[in-house]
Design a protein around this motif. Structure first.
Motif, PDB file in Angstrom:
ATOM      1  N   GLU A 113       0.833  -1.204   0.000  1.00 27.81           N
ATOM      2  CA  GLU A 113       0.000   0.000   0.000  1.00 27.81           C
ATOM      3  C   GLU A 113       0.869   1.256   0.000  1.00 27.81           C
ATOM      4  O   GLU A 113       0.606   2.205  -0.737  1.00 27.81           O
ATOM      5  CB  GLU A 113      -0.936  -0.003   1.213  1.00 27.81           C
ATOM      6  CG  GLU A 113      -1.947   1.118   1.223  1.00 27.81           C
ATOM      7  CD  GLU A 113      -3.022   0.975   0.168  1.00 27.81           C
ATOM      8  OE1 GLU A 113      -3.430   2.011  -0.405  1.00 27.81           O
ATOM      9  OE2 GLU A 113      -3.468  -0.153  -0.098  1.00 27.81           O
ATOM     10  N   ALA A 114       1.904   1.246   0.816  1.00 26.18           N
ATOM     11  CA  ALA A 114       2.821   2.387   0.875  1.00 26.18           C
ATOM     12  C   ALA A 114       3.537   2.575  -0.459  1.00 26.18           C
ATOM     13  O   ALA A 114       3.692   3.702  -0.935  1.00 26.18           O
ATOM     14  CB  ALA A 114       3.830   2.196   2.004  1.00 26.18           C
ATOM     15  N   ALA A 115       3.952   1.482  -1.076  1.00 25.45           N
ATOM     16  CA  ALA A 115       4.629   1.564  -2.380  1.00 25.45           C
ATOM     17  C   ALA A 115       3.686   2.113  -3.440  1.00 25.45           C
ATOM     18  O   ALA A 115       4.089   2.940  -4.266  1.00 25.45           O
ATOM     19  CB  ALA A 115       5.144   0.183  -2.786  1.00 25.45           C
ATOM     20  N   TYR A 116       2.427   1.676  -3.411  1.00 24.16           N
ATOM     21  CA  TYR A 116       1.433   2.185  -4.365  1.00 24.16           C
ATOM     22  C   TYR A 116       1.252   3.693  -4.189  1.00 24.16           C
ATOM     23  O   TYR A 116       1.248   4.442  -5.165  1.00 24.16           O
ATOM     24  CB  TYR A 116       0.095   1.457  -4.177  1.00 24.16           C
ATOM     25  CG  TYR A 116      -1.038   2.102  -4.941  1.00 24.16           C
ATOM     26  CD1 TYR A 116      -1.188   1.891  -6.301  1.00 24.16           C
ATOM     27  CD2 TYR A 116      -1.945   2.941  -4.299  1.00 24.16           C
ATOM     28  CE1 TYR A 116      -2.215   2.496  -7.008  1.00 24.16           C
ATOM     29  CE2 TYR A 116      -2.965   3.550  -4.993  1.00 24.16           C
ATOM     30  CZ  TYR A 116      -3.101   3.324  -6.344  1.00 24.16           C
ATOM     31  OH  TYR A 116      -4.110   3.944  -7.040  1.00 24.16           O
ATOM     32  N   MET A 117       1.109   4.142  -2.946  1.00 22.49           N
ATOM     33  CA  MET A 117       0.913   5.566  -2.694  1.00 22.49           C
ATOM     34  C   MET A 117       2.118   6.381  -3.151  1.00 22.49           C
ATOM     35  O   MET A 117       1.963   7.482  -3.689  1.00 22.49           O
ATOM     36  CB  MET A 117       0.618   5.817  -1.212  1.00 22.49           C
ATOM     37  CG  MET A 117      -0.710   5.248  -0.744  1.00 22.49           C
ATOM     38  SD  MET A 117      -2.130   5.762  -1.749  1.00 22.49           S
ATOM     39  CE  MET A 117      -2.141   7.504  -1.428  1.00 22.49           C
ATOM     40  N   GLU A 118       3.319   5.836  -2.967  1.00 20.59           N
ATOM     41  CA  GLU A 118       4.521   6.520  -3.451  1.00 20.59           C
ATOM     42  C   GLU A 118       4.495   6.647  -4.970  1.00 20.59           C
ATOM     43  O   GLU A 118       4.882   7.685  -5.515  1.00 20.59           O
ATOM     44  CB  GLU A 118       5.774   5.776  -3.004  1.00 20.59           C
ATOM     45  CG  GLU A 118       6.103   5.973  -1.544  1.00 20.59           C
ATOM     46  CD  GLU A 118       7.385   5.261  -1.149  1.00 20.59           C
ATOM     47  OE1 GLU A 118       8.317   5.176  -1.979  1.00 20.59           O
ATOM     48  OE2 GLU A 118       7.443   4.781  -0.001  1.00 20.59           O
ATOM     49  N   LEU A 119       4.068   5.588  -5.662  1.00 21.79           N
ATOM     50  CA  LEU A 119       3.982   5.644  -7.120  1.00 21.79           C
ATOM     51  C   LEU A 119       2.961   6.689  -7.571  1.00 21.79           C
ATOM     52  O   LEU A 119       3.226   7.465  -8.493  1.00 21.79           O
ATOM     53  CB  LEU A 119       3.609   4.282  -7.703  1.00 21.79           C
ATOM     54  CG  LEU A 119       4.715   3.257  -7.806  1.00 21.79           C
ATOM     55  CD1 LEU A 119       4.171   1.934  -8.340  1.00 21.79           C
ATOM     56  CD2 LEU A 119       5.851   3.758  -8.684  1.00 21.79           C
ATOM     57  N   VAL A 120       1.807   6.714  -6.934  1.00 24.06           N
ATOM     58  CA  VAL A 120       0.779   7.696  -7.290  1.00 24.06           C
ATOM     59  C   VAL A 120       1.313   9.112  -7.087  1.00 24.06           C
ATOM     60  O   VAL A 120       1.162   9.973  -7.963  1.00 24.06           O
ATOM     61  CB  VAL A 120      -0.519   7.477  -6.483  1.00 24.06           C
ATOM     62  CG1 VAL A 120      -1.491   8.632  -6.667  1.00 24.06           C
ATOM     63  CG2 VAL A 120      -1.183   6.164  -6.892  1.00 24.06           C
ATOM     64  N   ASP A 121       1.954   9.349  -5.965  1.00 23.35           N
ATOM     65  CA  ASP A 121       2.523  10.674  -5.698  1.00 23.35           C
ATOM     66  C   ASP A 121       3.601  11.022  -6.714  1.00 23.35           C
ATOM     67  O   ASP A 121       3.688  12.164  -7.178  1.00 23.35           O
ATOM     68  CB  ASP A 121       3.102  10.738  -4.282  1.00 23.35           C
ATOM     69  CG  ASP A 121       2.025  10.762  -3.209  1.00 23.35           C
ATOM     70  OD1 ASP A 121       0.849  11.061  -3.527  1.00 23.35           O
ATOM     71  OD2 ASP A 121       2.362  10.476  -2.040  1.00 23.35           O
ATOM     72  N   TYR A 122       4.426  10.038  -7.079  1.00 24.43           N
ATOM     73  CA  TYR A 122       5.479  10.274  -8.066  1.00 24.43           C
ATOM     74  C   TYR A 122       4.883  10.627  -9.428  1.00 24.43           C
ATOM     75  O   TYR A 122       5.338  11.570 -10.093  1.00 24.43           O
ATOM     76  CB  TYR A 122       6.388   9.046  -8.192  1.00 24.43           C
ATOM     77  CG  TYR A 122       7.429   9.227  -9.257  1.00 24.43           C
ATOM     78  CD1 TYR A 122       8.564   9.988  -9.008  1.00 24.43           C
ATOM     79  CD2 TYR A 122       7.266   8.675 -10.527  1.00 24.43           C
ATOM     80  CE1 TYR A 122       9.512  10.194  -9.990  1.00 24.43           C
ATOM     81  CE2 TYR A 122       8.216   8.877 -11.508  1.00 24.43           C
ATOM     82  CZ  TYR A 122       9.336   9.632 -11.241  1.00 24.43           C
ATOM     83  OH  TYR A 122      10.267   9.843 -12.218  1.00 24.43           O
ATOM     84  N   VAL A 123       3.859   9.890  -9.838  1.00 16.15           N
ATOM     85  CA  VAL A 123       3.231  10.157 -11.135  1.00 16.15           C
ATOM     86  C   VAL A 123       2.613  11.552 -11.133  1.00 16.15           C
ATOM     87  O   VAL A 123       2.813  12.323 -12.068  1.00 16.15           O
ATOM     88  CB  VAL A 123       2.179   9.074 -11.484  1.00 16.15           C
ATOM     89  CG1 VAL A 123       1.335   9.482 -12.671  1.00 16.15           C
ATOM     90  CG2 VAL A 123       2.860   7.735 -11.736  1.00 16.15           C
TER      91      VAL A 123
END
Length: 106
Positions: free
Chosen positions: A74-84
């Motif tokens: 979940e944390a990795a997904y949120m990091e990806l969303v923020d990065y995008v």
């Protein structure tokens, strides 16, 4: 800038697949816009655009491991969303001069 992605109530696998699709669509639309527009090609040739397209290309292949750590995934997904989100905003800001009078919907 708000990305149209599933809510946090949806399963992580679905949200991850939709993020990958969002990045794929971004790449495809930007590439299509540059096909016959010299300004769009110039935007796509910028260092920031190249890095963004490269990273988004990697994100299109991201998946969720079936037996992974839910909190870590979940944390990795949120990091990806923020990065995008941040990458799209940076690309937009860095290419203002190139986009003067040009639109992706042209």
């Amino acid at each position: 800038f708000v990305m149209l992605l599933p809510s946090d109530d949806e399963k992580l696998g679905l949200r991850t697949a939709d993020l990958a699709d969002w990045c794929r669509g971004f790449i495809n639309r930007l590439s299509a816009a540059g096909a016959d527009n010299p300004t769009a090609r110039e935007v796509m040739d910028s260092g920031i655009a190249q890095e963004t397209l490269h990273d988004f290309s990697k994100i299109t292949r991201v998946t969720v491991a079936p037996a992974g750590d839910d909190l870590e995934d979940e944390a990795a997904y949120m990091e990806l969303v923020d990065y995008v989100r941040a990458s799209v905003q940076l690309l937009f800001e860095e290419t203002v001069a190139l986009r003067d009078g040009w639109s992706l919907v042209n």
